[in-house]
Motif scaffolding. Structure first.
Motif, PDB file in Angstrom:
ATOM      1  N   SER A  78       0.808  -1.224   0.000  1.00 53.49           N
ATOM      2  CA  SER A  78       0.000   0.000   0.000  1.00 53.49           C
ATOM      3  C   SER A  78       0.841   1.274   0.000  1.00 53.49           C
ATOM      4  CB  SER A  78      -0.943   0.007   1.202  1.00 53.49           C
ATOM      5  OG  SER A  78      -0.203  -0.023   2.411  1.00 53.49           O
ATOM      6  N   ILE A  79       2.089   1.203   0.428  1.00 51.03           N
ATOM      7  CA  ILE A  79       2.904   2.416   0.472  1.00 51.03           C
ATOM      8  C   ILE A  79       3.834   2.536  -0.731  1.00 51.03           C
ATOM      9  CG2 ILE A  79       2.809   2.515   2.982  1.00 51.03           C
ATOM     10  CD1 ILE A  79       5.698   1.543   3.061  1.00 51.03           C
ATOM     11  N   HIS A  80       3.819   1.532  -1.599  1.00 47.35           N
ATOM     12  CA  HIS A  80       4.693   1.540  -2.765  1.00 47.35           C
ATOM     13  C   HIS A  80       4.013   2.209  -3.955  1.00 47.35           C
ATOM     14  CE1 HIS A  80       8.302  -1.187  -2.146  1.00 47.35           C
ATOM     15  NE2 HIS A  80       7.754  -1.074  -0.965  1.00 47.35           N
ATOM     16  N   HIS A  81       4.782   3.017  -4.661  1.00 47.96           N
ATOM     17  CA  HIS A  81       4.350   3.468  -5.976  1.00 47.96           C
ATOM     18  C   HIS A  81       4.550   2.299  -6.943  1.00 47.96           C
ATOM     19  CE1 HIS A  81       4.245   7.312  -4.136  1.00 47.96           C
ATOM     20  NE2 HIS A  81       5.547   7.531  -4.179  1.00 47.96           N
ATOM     21  N   MET A  82       3.617   2.106  -7.849  1.00 47.40           N
ATOM     22  CA  MET A  82       3.682   0.985  -8.775  1.00 47.40           C
ATOM     23  C   MET A  82       3.660   1.495 -10.212  1.00 47.40           C
ATOM     24  SD  MET A  82       3.815  -1.521  -6.664  1.00 47.40           S
ATOM     25  CE  MET A  82       3.686  -2.870  -7.827  1.00 47.40           C
ATOM     26  N   GLY A  83       4.242   0.708 -11.105  1.00 44.61           N
ATOM     27  CA  GLY A  83       4.253   1.150 -12.494  1.00 44.61           C
ATOM     28  C   GLY A  83       4.420   0.009 -13.474  1.00 44.61           C
ATOM     29  N   TRP A  84       4.217   0.335 -14.709  1.00 46.03           N
ATOM     30  CA  TRP A  84       4.435  -0.597 -15.825  1.00 46.03           C
ATOM     31  C   TRP A  84       5.385   0.054 -16.819  1.00 46.03           C
ATOM     32  CZ3 TRP A  84       2.676  -5.536 -15.950  1.00 46.03           C
ATOM     33  CH2 TRP A  84       1.642  -5.876 -15.081  1.00 46.03           C
ATOM     34  N   GLU A  87      10.724   1.720 -21.803  1.00 48.15           N
ATOM     35  CA  GLU A  87      10.038   2.992 -21.595  1.00 48.15           C
ATOM     36  C   GLU A  87       8.921   2.836 -20.570  1.00 48.15           C
ATOM     37  OE1 GLU A  87       7.982   4.370 -25.090  1.00 48.15           O
ATOM     38  OE2 GLU A  87       6.920   2.479 -25.393  1.00 48.15           O
ATOM     39  N   SER A  88       8.649   3.928 -19.882  1.00 52.41           N
ATOM     40  CA  SER A  88       7.557   3.945 -18.919  1.00 52.41           C
ATOM     41  C   SER A  88       6.228   4.003 -19.654  1.00 52.41           C
ATOM     42  CB  SER A  88       7.690   5.150 -17.992  1.00 52.41           C
ATOM     43  OG  SER A  88       6.586   5.236 -17.123  1.00 52.41           O
ATOM     44  N   VAL A  89       5.289   3.199 -19.213  1.00 52.01           N
ATOM     45  CA  VAL A  89       3.959   3.158 -19.814  1.00 52.01           C
ATOM     46  C   VAL A  89       2.937   3.862 -18.920  1.00 52.01           C
ATOM     47  CG1 VAL A  89       2.088   1.649 -20.583  1.00 52.01           C
ATOM     48  CG2 VAL A  89       4.476   1.022 -21.027  1.00 52.01           C
ATOM     49  N   ALA A  90       2.915   3.481 -17.652  1.00 53.55           N
ATOM     50  CA  ALA A  90       1.933   4.027 -16.722  1.00 53.55           C
ATOM     51  C   ALA A  90       2.447   3.860 -15.312  1.00 53.55           C
ATOM     52  CB  ALA A  90       0.593   3.331 -16.876  1.00 53.55           C
ATOM     53  N   ARG A 133      -0.379   8.445 -13.991  1.00 52.00           N
ATOM     54  CA  ARG A 133       0.167   9.158 -15.147  1.00 52.00           C
ATOM     55  C   ARG A 133       0.457   8.130 -16.227  1.00 52.00           C
ATOM     56  NH1 ARG A 133       5.639   8.290 -15.361  1.00 52.00           N
ATOM     57  NH2 ARG A 133       6.707   7.853 -13.387  1.00 52.00           N
ATOM     58  N   TYR A 134       0.436   8.627 -17.478  1.00 52.81           N
ATOM     59  CA  TYR A 134       0.571   7.732 -18.625  1.00 52.81           C
ATOM     60  C   TYR A 134       1.516   8.321 -19.663  1.00 52.81           C
ATOM     61  CZ  TYR A 134      -3.676   5.658 -16.701  1.00 52.81           C
ATOM     62  OH  TYR A 134      -4.593   5.054 -15.877  1.00 52.81           O
ATOM     63  N   ALA A 135       2.139   7.430 -20.407  1.00 58.66           N
ATOM     64  CA  ALA A 135       2.880   7.863 -21.579  1.00 58.66           C
ATOM     65  C   ALA A 135       1.884   8.394 -22.604  1.00 58.66           C
ATOM     66  CB  ALA A 135       3.667   6.695 -22.165  1.00 58.66           C
ATOM     67  N   ASP A 136       2.302   9.392 -23.368  1.00 60.02           N
ATOM     68  CA  ASP A 136       1.402   9.973 -24.363  1.00 60.02           C
ATOM     69  C   ASP A 136       0.890   8.924 -25.347  1.00 60.02           C
ATOM     70  OD1 ASP A 136       3.159  13.176 -24.681  1.00 60.02           O
ATOM     71  OD2 ASP A 136       1.653  12.487 -23.255  1.00 60.02           O
ATOM     72  N   SER A 137       1.714   7.943 -25.638  1.00 59.08           N
ATOM     73  CA  SER A 137       1.367   6.941 -26.641  1.00 59.08           C
ATOM     74  C   SER A 137       0.235   6.013 -26.212  1.00 59.08           C
ATOM     75  CB  SER A 137       2.599   6.112 -27.001  1.00 59.08           C
ATOM     76  OG  SER A 137       3.114   5.466 -25.852  1.00 59.08           O
ATOM     77  N   VAL A 138      -0.076   5.987 -24.902  1.00 61.32           N
ATOM     78  CA  VAL A 138      -1.120   5.075 -24.428  1.00 61.32           C
ATOM     79  C   VAL A 138      -2.287   5.796 -23.766  1.00 61.32           C
ATOM     80  CG1 VAL A 138       0.646   3.301 -24.082  1.00 61.32           C
ATOM     81  CG2 VAL A 138      -0.154   4.648 -22.114  1.00 61.32           C
ATOM     82  N   LYS A 139      -2.204   7.107 -23.640  1.00 63.17           N
ATOM     83  CA  LYS A 139      -3.289   7.864 -23.000  1.00 63.17           C
ATOM     84  C   LYS A 139      -4.610   7.627 -23.723  1.00 63.17           C
ATOM     85  CE  LYS A 139      -0.770  11.714 -20.901  1.00 63.17           C
ATOM     86  NZ  LYS A 139      -0.441  13.156 -20.992  1.00 63.17           N
TER      87      LYS A 139
END
Length: 115
Positions: A30-36, A46-49, A58-64
């Motif tokens: 619950s205290i961790h930031h998570m991402g893909w 590259e960061s996706v979300a 937050r999202y990469a522009d390519s997947v918003k």
């Protein structure tokens, strides 16, 4: 021991949908930031979300508008709902977690978008 285990990848036709899951263990989720992140053949990772512990995304522009990240703290799981998939979304998708300068990575799951 921290483990991030991705699932839900596979082969899908253009325009289709997939939902990736990442089950975490060994952390206070619950205290961790998570991402893909993702890495396509011959390209840099590259960061996706991303989603913070507070639920901001937050999202990469390519997947918003096509991808949605969410988390279920009760299940220690983060999701990536991917809609309107395109061939250029083909990549290995990695789950990440971070807290206080410590980052962890899963081993990835392959998503192939092809007819």
């Amino acid at each position: 021991q921290v483990q991030l285990v991705e699932s839900g990848g596979g082969l899908v036709q253009p325009g289709g949908s997939l939902r990736l899951s990442c089950a975490a263990s060994g952390i206070i989720f619950s205290i961790h930031h998570m991402g893909w992140y993702r890495q396509a053949p011959g390209k840099e990772r590259e960061s996706v979300a991303a989603i913070t512990s507070g639920g901001s995304t937050r999202y990469a522009d390519s997947v918003k508008g096509r991808f949605t990240i969410s988390r279920d703290n009760a299940k220690n799981t983060v999701y990536l709902q991917m809609n309107s998939l395109k061939p250029e979304d083909t990549a290995v998708y990695y789950c990440t977690s971070g807290y206080n300068g410590m980052d962890y990575w899963g081993k990835g799951t392959l998503v192939t978008v092809s007819s």
